[in-house]
Design an enzyme around this catalytic site. Structure first.
Site, PDB file in Angstrom:
ATOM      1  CB  SER A 102      -0.961  -0.049   1.194  1.00  0.00           C
ATOM      2  OG  SER A 102      -1.918   0.958   1.131  1.00  0.00           O
ATOM      3  CG  ASP A 241      -2.793   3.975  -1.476  1.00  0.00           C
ATOM      4  OD1 ASP A 241      -3.530   3.808  -2.466  1.00  0.00           O
ATOM      5  OD2 ASP A 241      -2.831   3.227  -0.488  1.00  0.00           O
ATOM      6  CG  ASP A 243      -2.995  -0.682  -2.435  1.00  0.00           C
ATOM      7  OD1 ASP A 243      -3.012   0.487  -1.991  1.00  0.00           O
ATOM      8  OD2 ASP A 243      -3.599  -1.622  -1.877  1.00  0.00           O
ATOM      9  CG  ASP A 245      -6.236   0.560  -0.871  1.00  0.00           C
ATOM     10  OD1 ASP A 245      -5.443   1.517  -0.747  1.00  0.00           O
ATOM     11  OD2 ASP A 245      -6.234  -0.422  -0.087  1.00  0.00           O
TER      12      ASP A 245
END
Length: 445
Positions: A102, A241, A243, A245
């Protein structure tokens, strides 16, 4: 029994150390594959990743683990976490895996697991997989070993789904949008989706090299996108960010707009249309008191959970809510996906900007925030929250804030950090309380 490997968002850590080695990734895949092998059909897993250098290593180890227990593997290459959740359902897979840490720096990596419904796994399922990680894997005969293949159209499928999240008549023709992809998983799909609806797109953080993910770009490092919005005279900035999400927005003046304001905007507009379910919004204990007060003026509720988008999602499913999220930018819109999706949330914000005809600074200031301060204290070894001196300091602070504000103290589920947050109408009091607790935590650590 406590967790040994799984945290609040899968398994995460520094690569080639502890639980984040190739050997462990293979064992996780074998355990998850054995757990989800039910029935006599060909079992299948979808594996995606972000742009970290270690993603290649982790992907290869996971492929080895899954195929060794008879699970076929579909690899997508770099894609956002929500895209993997979507493809897991769409391709009728038995589970999905996202290789990502992340917003963490490139040296870290992680393994996030999704069930066949595209939702993150429950605590009970993760505990069952943990038990299997340390057991002898059930390897299949050589004739039943799984096959692996890479699909080439995964990005296009996700871009189509993202565009479907806004009405057909919406176009972004008059918008100039800065899109910061954190040199991460959305570096191709997010700018493409927004450009295809007509916007002029200026990109930053779209040149991943394996080691620059989240490095001075993205939703946790906003200086670059703020400067670019002002420099280009853009209407709005979108920061994702690693990833993708989570989403943080920057208005045309270069001011940050966090997840609380985004939730308020989307929930308010959906309530106006009669499309908001559950009678309100689900967020965590970290969301600002101002959001709760605003929703109250609309006859809506704010239900709070412990930190972690998985807990937000659990409450949403239980209560029939379709909007939830976190102040940090996770936006869960259950009408469009099964997990947080920064790109879809961005599309909804851009659509609202088009419909309203307002500037971003007007549209996105939905409520006045209550003074809130969050500080992190890093530690080694056991948690300093167990120290008597820290407990006494926290108790004193709670008495001081009683009836005037809130205090939230917690250990991070992904890093060795103690997070200290306080909010209240008196900003100076909030700062004093946080600093006092942080000092106590440092001394104990």
């Amino acid at each position: 029994m406590g967790r040994k490997f799984f945290g609040t968002d899968g398994i995460r850590g520094e690569t080639n150390k502890g639980a984040m080695t190739a050997t462990m990734a293979m064992r996780v895949a074998q355990a998850a594959g054995n757990h989800f092998r039910r029935g006599d059909h060909r079992h299948r897993v979808v594996i995606g990743k972000d742009t970290r250098l270690s993603g290649y290593m982790m992907e290869s180890a996971l492929v080895a683990g899954f195929t060794s227990v008879g699970v076929d593997v579909i690899m997508t290459g770099p894609l956002p976490t929500p895209a993997i959740a979507m493809l897991t359902r769409e391709m009728r897979a038995d589970l999905g895996v996202m290789i990502s840490a992340s917003h963490n720096p490139y040296k870290d990596n992680g393994i996030k697991l999704f069930g066949p419904d595209g939702f993150k796994l429950s605590d009970e399922t993760e505990m069952a997989i943990e038990a299997l990680i340390e057991a002898q894997p059930d390897l299949v005969p050589s004739a039943e070993i799984g096959r692996a293949r890479r699909i080439e159209d995964a990005r296009g499928r996700y871009i189509h789904a993202v565009k479907q999240s806004v009405s057909d008549e919406i176009r972004f023709d008059d918008l100039k949008v800065v899109v910061d992809c954190a040199n991460g998983a959305a570096y191709q799909v997010a700018p493409s989706a927004i450009w295809e609806l007509g916007a002029e797109v200026i990109t930053i953080g779209v040149s991943p090299n394996g080691t620059n993910i989240n490095d001075k770009v993205g939703s946790t490092s906003l200086d670059a996108v703020k400067a670019k919005v002002v420099e280009e005279g853009a209407d709005i900035g979108i920061a994702l960010d690693g990833d993708a999400d989570r989403l943080i927005v920057v208005d045309e003046q270069g001011n940050e707009v966090d997840g609380d304001q985004i939730m308020a905007l989307i929930a308010g507009r959906m309530a106006d249309k009669g499309a908001l379910r559950g009678g309100g919004v689900v967020a965590t204990v970290m969301s600002n008191l101002g959001l709760e007060r605003y929703l109250g003026t609309r006859g809506l509720t704010l239900e709070r959970t412990k930190v972690g988008d998985r807990y937000v999602l659990e409450r949403m499913k239980q209560g029939g809510f379709n909007i939830g999220g976190e102040q940090s930018g996770h936006m869960i819109l259950l009408d469009h996906g099964t997990t947080g999706d920064g790109t879809i949330a961005a599309m909804r914000v851009l659509a609202s900007l088009v419909r309203s005809g307002k500037r971003a600074s007007e549209l996105l200031h939905v409520f006045d925030t209550v003074p809130q301060l969050l500080k992190n204290v890093r530690y080694d070894g056991s948690s300093p929250l167990d120290a008597d001196s820290v407990k006494a300091c926290i108790a004193d602070a709670e008495r001081e804030l009683q009836g005037k504000g809130r205090l939230v103290i917690r250990a991070s589920g992904t890093e060795p950090l103690i997070r200290v947050m306080a909010e209240g109408d008196d900003g100076q009091q909030v700062e004093r309380v946080v600093d006092r607790i942080c000092d106590a935590v440092r001394n104990a650590a």
